[in-house]
Motif scaffolding. Structure first.
Motif, short mmCIF file in Angstrom:
data_model
loop_
_atom_site.label_atom_id
_atom_site.label_comp_id
_atom_site.label_asym_id
_atom_site.label_seq_id
_atom_site.Cartn_x
_atom_site.Cartn_y
_atom_site.Cartn_z
N GLY A 32 0.65 -1.16 -0.08
CA GLY A 32 0.32 -0.21 0.07
C GLY A 32 0.83 1.43 -0.06
O GLY A 32 2.13 1.16 -0.06
N HIS A 33 0.12 2.29 0.00
CA HIS A 33 0.68 3.65 -0.13
C HIS A 33 1.37 4.20 1.28
O HIS A 33 2.16 4.90 1.53
N ALA A 95 -7.52 0.44 10.88
CA ALA A 95 -8.77 1.07 10.19
C ALA A 95 -9.16 0.48 8.71
O ALA A 95 -9.99 0.87 8.16
N GLY A 96 -7.94 -0.19 8.29
CA GLY A 96 -7.89 -0.76 6.77
C GLY A 96 -7.75 0.45 5.77
O GLY A 96 -8.28 0.24 4.44
N ASP A 97 -7.05 1.59 6.16
CA ASP A 97 -7.09 2.81 5.16
C ASP A 97 -5.55 2.73 4.79
O ASP A 97 -5.26 3.64 4.03
N ASP A 98 -4.74 1.76 4.83
CA ASP A 98 -3.35 1.77 4.64
C ASP A 98 -2.88 1.42 3.06
O ASP A 98 -2.06 2.00 2.55
N ILE A 99 -4.09 0.78 2.36
CA ILE A 99 -3.84 0.66 1.01
C ILE A 99 -3.89 2.03 0.23
O ILE A 99 -3.08 2.02 -0.76
N PRO A 103 -3.78 11.93 1.44
CA PRO A 103 -3.03 12.82 2.35
C PRO A 103 -3.87 13.48 3.48
O PRO A 103 -3.32 13.61 4.41
N GLN A 104 -5.10 13.68 3.46
CA GLN A 104 -5.74 14.01 4.51
C GLN A 104 -6.05 12.97 5.72
O GLN A 104 -5.56 13.34 6.59
N MET A 107 -2.70 12.76 7.38
CA MET A 107 -2.44 14.00 8.38
C MET A 107 -3.21 13.48 9.58
O MET A 107 -2.74 13.82 10.63
N ASP A 108 -4.66 13.15 9.32
CA ASP A 108 -5.36 12.92 10.43
C ASP A 108 -4.84 11.94 11.55
O ASP A 108 -4.58 11.71 12.74
N TYR A 109 -4.01 10.78 11.13
CA TYR A 109 -3.43 9.53 11.57
C TYR A 109 -2.34 10.16 12.47
O TYR A 109 -1.86 9.73 13.21
N GLU A 110 -1.44 11.02 11.52
CA GLU A 110 -0.27 11.50 12.29
C GLU A 110 -0.73 12.38 13.45
O GLU A 110 0.08 12.48 14.21
N ALA A 111 -1.87 13.23 13.44
CA ALA A 111 -2.19 13.89 14.43
C ALA A 111 -2.80 13.05 15.68
O ALA A 111 -2.28 13.31 16.80
N LEU A 112 -3.21 12.26 15.17
CA LEU A 112 -4.02 10.99 16.42
C LEU A 112 -2.48 10.33 17.00
O LEU A 112 -2.65 10.13 18.26
#
Length: 329
Positions: A32-33, A95-99, A103-104, A107-112
């Motif tokens: 994934g990205h 959360a299954g969003d890694d594939i 960009p948003q 950023m949200d995951y980095e803030a978390l």
């Protein structure tokens, strides 16, 4: 060494065949990205955390009151940066969003990740107080131990419990994947397998330790002592109508306060409760509860010996018994 280029010419074709196996849905790759948590970074973070928890016992010596604040501050700053990124990756993957991570979302995951990393680091002072009790428990529970320093330097049980308590804090913050990475690394180093979801009280001691297994839903009270080879496991794995494992149920036993469990004992089942102040002897197999103040031991086994021709032989009498004076008739 002379290189045979005719052999090396076959590598591109092998590469193509191997890459062809990386099809969509293949569980053995992650393309994934957004990358997964980095194993090496997690292990380096564990070493930094142990440096914070046990200053002067690990990598850095010549620490004293005038420089320890600078050193610990530098470690905490580095830990926050490293853990923020790794925790962000773990949440993204969970959360299954890694594939296909936008960009948003990144950023949200980095803030978390930054928020949760700080919440985790803020627990370190209390973790040090709990670990001080674990160190004391090892010293109090082992007459061969000469000092608290020996416990911190040498005892694999403390190593495993230290990493478990760190991983458990992350588990309570609902961080995916990383807590298991931490405890499985400790498992590979010590032979002690503690799931980060287990709940373990204060003043906990694992003596010797190799082969100890503590399951995910196990609950252990205060002042409990385990010896090597103890298993606190599941009795069975319930399944649904389709045959899939039912997750989230209590599968492992509850061990109340001041229990001692000797080597190679096996205690199984989510409904099994070992009452406080009980002693479980070596090699005992338990799948039912035990009331408080109970001692459980195996019946004394009997040796059976056969000679070369198959004849029964009498087991040797222990020397102390053989020399014991006989009572007059």
């Amino acid at each position: 060494m002379a290189i045979n280029f005719q052999i090396k010419d076959k590598l591109p074709e092998l590469t193509a065949r191997l890459v062809e196996t990386y099809t969509q849905g293949d569980p053995l790759n992650h393309l994934g990205h957004c990358p997964l948590p980095n194993y090496e970074v997690i292990i380096n973070a564990i070493e930094d955390l142990k440096e914070v928890l046990y200053p002067g016992y690990r990598r850095r010596d010549y620490l004293h009151r005038s420089n320890v604040s600078y050193y610990v501050g530098w470690l905490l700053d580095r830990l926050h940066e490293r853990l923020s990124m790794q925790i962000a990756r773990a949440f993204c993957h969970g959360a299954g969003d890694d594939i296909h991570c936008t960009p948003q979302q990144r950023m949200d995951y980095e803030a978390l990740g930054q928020k949760v990393a700080l919440e985790f680091l803020e627990q370190l002072p209390e973790l040090r107080r709990i670990l001080a009790l674990d160190v004391q428990a090892a010293y109090d529970g082992d007459p061969a131990c000469k000092s608290l320093d020996e416990v911190i330097f040498c005892y694999p049980g403390l190593e495993a419990v230290t990493i478990y308590r760190l991983a458990h804090a992350l588990h309570n913050l609902r961080v995916p994947l990383i807590p298991r990475m931490m405890t499985e690394w400790a498992h590979s180093r010590t032979g002690i397998d503690i799931h980060p979801g287990a709940k373990i009280g204060k003043h906990f001691f694992i003596d010797h330790g190799t082969g100890v297994v503590i399951g995910e839903t196990c609950e252990i009270g205060d002042r409990v002592k385990l010896y090597q080879g103890v298993t606190l496991g599941a009795l069975s794995f319930p399944t649904d109508a389709e045959g899939n494992l039912i997750r989230g149920q209590k599968r492992h036993p509850t061990i109340e306060d001041r229990v001692v469990i000797y080597a190679s004992a096996t205690i199984l089942g989510g409904e099994t409760v070992i009452g406080h102040d009980s002693v479980i002897g070596s090699s005992v197999w338990l799948t039912s509860s035990v009331p408080p103040y109970t001692t459980v031991t195996m019946e004394k086994p009997r040796l059976r010996m056969r000679g070369k021709n198959g004849d029964e032989l009498q087991p040797p009498v222990p020397e102390a018994i053989a020399k014991a004076p006989t009572s007059p008739k």
